[in-house]
Design an enzyme around this catalytic site. Structure first.
Site, PDB file in Angstrom:
ATOM      1  N   ASP A 317      44.878  41.056  44.400  1.00 13.84           N
ATOM      2  CA  ASP A 317      44.528  40.158  45.505  1.00 13.84           C
ATOM      3  C   ASP A 317      44.053  40.929  46.733  1.00 13.84           C
ATOM      4  O   ASP A 317      44.568  42.009  47.047  1.00 13.84           O
ATOM      5  CB  ASP A 317      45.776  39.327  45.870  1.00 13.84           C
ATOM      6  CG  ASP A 317      45.502  38.319  46.965  1.00 13.84           C
ATOM      7  OD1 ASP A 317      44.628  37.463  46.762  1.00 13.84           O
ATOM      8  OD2 ASP A 317      46.163  38.389  48.012  1.00 13.84           O
ATOM      9  N   GLU A 370      39.800  41.299  43.353  1.00 16.28           N
ATOM     10  CA  GLU A 370      39.275  40.226  44.200  1.00 16.28           C
ATOM     11  C   GLU A 370      38.753  40.916  45.458  1.00 16.28           C
ATOM     12  O   GLU A 370      39.472  41.125  46.423  1.00 16.28           O
ATOM     13  CB  GLU A 370      40.373  39.207  44.556  1.00 16.28           C
ATOM     14  CG  GLU A 370      39.811  37.971  45.235  1.00 16.28           C
ATOM     15  CD  GLU A 370      40.469  37.654  46.568  1.00 16.28           C
ATOM     16  OE1 GLU A 370      39.890  36.859  47.324  1.00 16.28           O
ATOM     17  OE2 GLU A 370      41.541  38.195  46.870  1.00 16.28           O
TER      18      GLU A 370
END
Length: 636
Positions: A317, A370
């Protein structure tokens, strides 16, 4: 001379401390934390915690009535690990570390390496034994060693367990890991996804964070059961040939009193300078990537999920927030690197180390970034100064695609190249095309309600959009609920609106996505050459006035080819002519105008023969009746 005491297998030894200090103790989770042991006639738990700036540390829990003086821990230098063996401390009993700071304050901290936690709002850790978990997924794990994501299909279903389905009679209503496993396998098999990606598995205190503010990095959240239940879920998914990817959050952690923040009275896991160590927008702490013990914590955690719990990959993330020192910060709120730039050079080296170790030790696993900027070589080889990730989320494609799809069809010709631009950089990285949870929250609307028009037009737009996504180069990810056109934005507080499947339009949307996904898995042309120019060929990328796109996907060696024709306007073209690469027969294998997808059901020939008639700059072509918002996929 006094003989040096031999270190027992479960104890922290000098080698453990040395490797931790070097940042290379990849299985430190087997030593730090709480571990049930039998020591001769004694049974109990061995506790170990890294707290180098503590004045004193005690372990307190149900086994000693939370008495601060009962089990004072012994300091082990040089790295500052505190240890003790507590006889009689049993499985499932709750505990915390009481840390006395150099200022004399007492901090009550959950165990950073705990494998199980008290159900929120409680914040204690629980003693558990994950070494006894039985794994029955050998066939899957053996096959994973030979699996190559670059040439295999990946269609990922992103899921939040707590809101996928709920038991209406319970306060939280959560499905436990075992219940979820049985239901999700049925759904995934029916729909045709290859993997699921699970949000919010590592323990976190606040449901509304969706699991992105973690306090228990080594603990599957107790919301859905025990670590044994979690392992049972993985076994079941693997037995049924479903891959499992976890969201993983090395970017930041919350300031909750029981968590990692100021762990022993000073910044230990985070940078000490708040300009480096805090995200002003998120109100969270940033890991100190210059500290070996902190990097070791994160790398061993990634390995813990992939090696101990057999997870097939991690979606990392907020990578951009780690790479850029000024991410989300104004002038004066960040510190430049040694060369005066905004790149976190320590984080760059961390990612190279992380990916080299995780992927080097675990062939077939994937590390997915990401990353929302144009940082070069995110999926490049470490030896070539890349970061070493397996795949990168294509956020640029997602933005251009959704902005185009929101437009009234009348104005789409002005944004025609939004849909083609991503192909100009498609092979600079190894990409996943994503329509994730981030796109259907915070007033961004669900996928169906991003679409223009009313009623049937919204559904036709979305069907065309999904077909374009599936045909485009790159792996695929779709968030739960969007495959049957969930109307409302997603909320973690309620289950998906499954009742919509009683309505014909939503059934038809689900059938369309299902057939696309199964076709994707069956035809190598969809995925086998995702990362090379040989895999994709525009037929007409410039038909802006009619907002129609046509292109071909190729499998290796030209053994299988697929022609896509997709219209993004409500205008029917009864004699649409498309140029083709060869004078062959073109077999219609997917047609959006079928009744089961909400079309007219008008009969069409199954095969179209190309004739010598120039079109789209090609010497051969054939005509096809293309309906409003029509999608046609041909095989040749």
């Amino acid at each position: 001379m006094e003989e040096k005491r031999r270190v027992k297998p479960y104890e922290i030894g000098e080698l453990d401390q040395y490797l931790l200090g070097q940042g290379n103790h990849y299985e430190i989770y087997k030593k730090l934390g709480a571990h049930l042991v039998e020591d001769g006639d004694k049974k109990g738990t061995y506790f170990a915690v890294w707290a180098p700036n503590a004045q004193k540390v005690s372990v307190i829990g149900e086994f000693n009535d939370w008495d601060l003086t009962a089990d004072v821990m012994e300091r082990n230098d040089p790295v500052g690990i505190y240890t003790c063996f507590v006889e009689g401390a049993k499985e499932n009993e709750m505990y915390k570390f009481c840390i006395e700071t150099k200022k004399g304050e007492l901090l009550y901290k959950a165990d950073p390496y705990a494998n199980y936690a008290e159900l929120r709002p409680g914040t204690a850790s629980r003693i558990t034994d994950i070494s006894k978990i039985k794994w029955i997924d050998k066939a899957w794990m053996d096959q994973r060693l030979k699996w190559d994501h670059k040439e295999k299909p990946m269609s990922i279903y992103e899921v939040h367990i707590g809101s996928w389905r709920k038991h209406p009679e319970d306060e939280d209503g959560f499905y436990n890991y075992r219940e979820f496993a049985k239901e999700i396998v049925k759904y995934v098999h029916n729909m045709g996804y290859t993997h699921i990606e699970l949000m919010g598995i590592a323990e976190h205190p606040f449901d509304g964070s969706w699991g992105y503010q973690v306090t228990g990095y080594f603990a599957p959240t107790s919301r859905y059961g025990t670590p044994e239940d979690f392992a049972w879920m993985i076994n079941y998914l693997h037995k049924n040939k479903v891959g499992v990817i976890l969201d993983w959050v090395p970017a930041h952690f919350p300031k909750d009193a029981h968590g990692l923040a100021d762990f022993d009275g000073v910044p230990e896991y985070e940078y000490a300078d708040p300009r480096m160590g805090e995200h002003p927008d998120w109100g969270t702490k940033i890991f100190d990537f210059g500290k070996n013990e902190v990097k070791n914590f994160l790398i061993s955690n990634a390995l813990f999920w992939i090696e101990h719990f057999h997870i097939d990959g991690l979606r990392v993330d907020a990578v951009a927030s780690i790479l850029y020192l000024d991410y989300g910060k104004k002038d004066g709120e960040w510190v430049p690197n040694e060369f005066g730039g905004n790149k976190n050079l320590q984080a760059v080296e961390f990612f190279k180390h992380l990916n080299s170790v995780v992927l080097g030790r675990n062939p077939g696993a994937v590390m997915i970034a990401e990353e929302s900027t144009a940082w070069p070589k995110v999926t490049g080889e470490v030896e070539d100064d890349g970061l070493g990730f397996s795949l990168k989320w294509n956020m640029g494609w997602m933005h251009d695609f959704t902005e185009y799809m929101k437009l009234d069809p009348l104005f789409r010709k002005g944004a025609h190249y939004n849909m083609t631009f991503a192909m100009s950089y498609a092979y600079s990285e190894k990409y996943i095309l994503v329509l994730s949870h981030d796109e259907v929250v915070h007033l961004k609307c669900s996928m169906i309600n991003k679409m223009p028009g009313l009623g049937w037009e919204k559904f036709e737009n979305l069907k065309a959009a999904y077909a374009f996504m599936m045909g485009h180069s790159g792996k695929k990810l779709l968030f739960m609920g969007q495959d049957f056109a969930q109307l409302r934005e997603w909320s973690e507080k309620r289950e998906l609106d499954w009742y919509l499947l009683a309505e014909k339009e939503h059934q038809q949307m689900q059938s369309w996505v299902r057939d696309l996904l199964h076709l994707y898995r069956r035809r190598k042309a969809f995925y086998e050459q995702d990362n090379t120019w040989e895999g994709f060929e525009w037929i007409n990328a410039d038909d802006r006035d009619r907002s129609i796109y046509s292109f071909v996907r190729h499998a290796k060696g030209g053994k299988q080819n697929l022609l896509f024709v997709i219209s993004f306007t409500p205008v029917a073209r009864d004699d649409y002519r498309v140029g083709v690469p060869k004078r062959k027969q073109y077999r219609l294998i997917l047609n959006s105008d079928e009744e089961k997808y909400g079309g007219t059901g008008k009969k069409r020939p199954a095969v179209y023969k190309a004739e010598k008639s120039e079109c789209d700059g090609r010497p051969y072509s054939f005509a096809y009746p293309l309906p409003a918002y029509g999608v046609a996929i041909f095989e040749f």
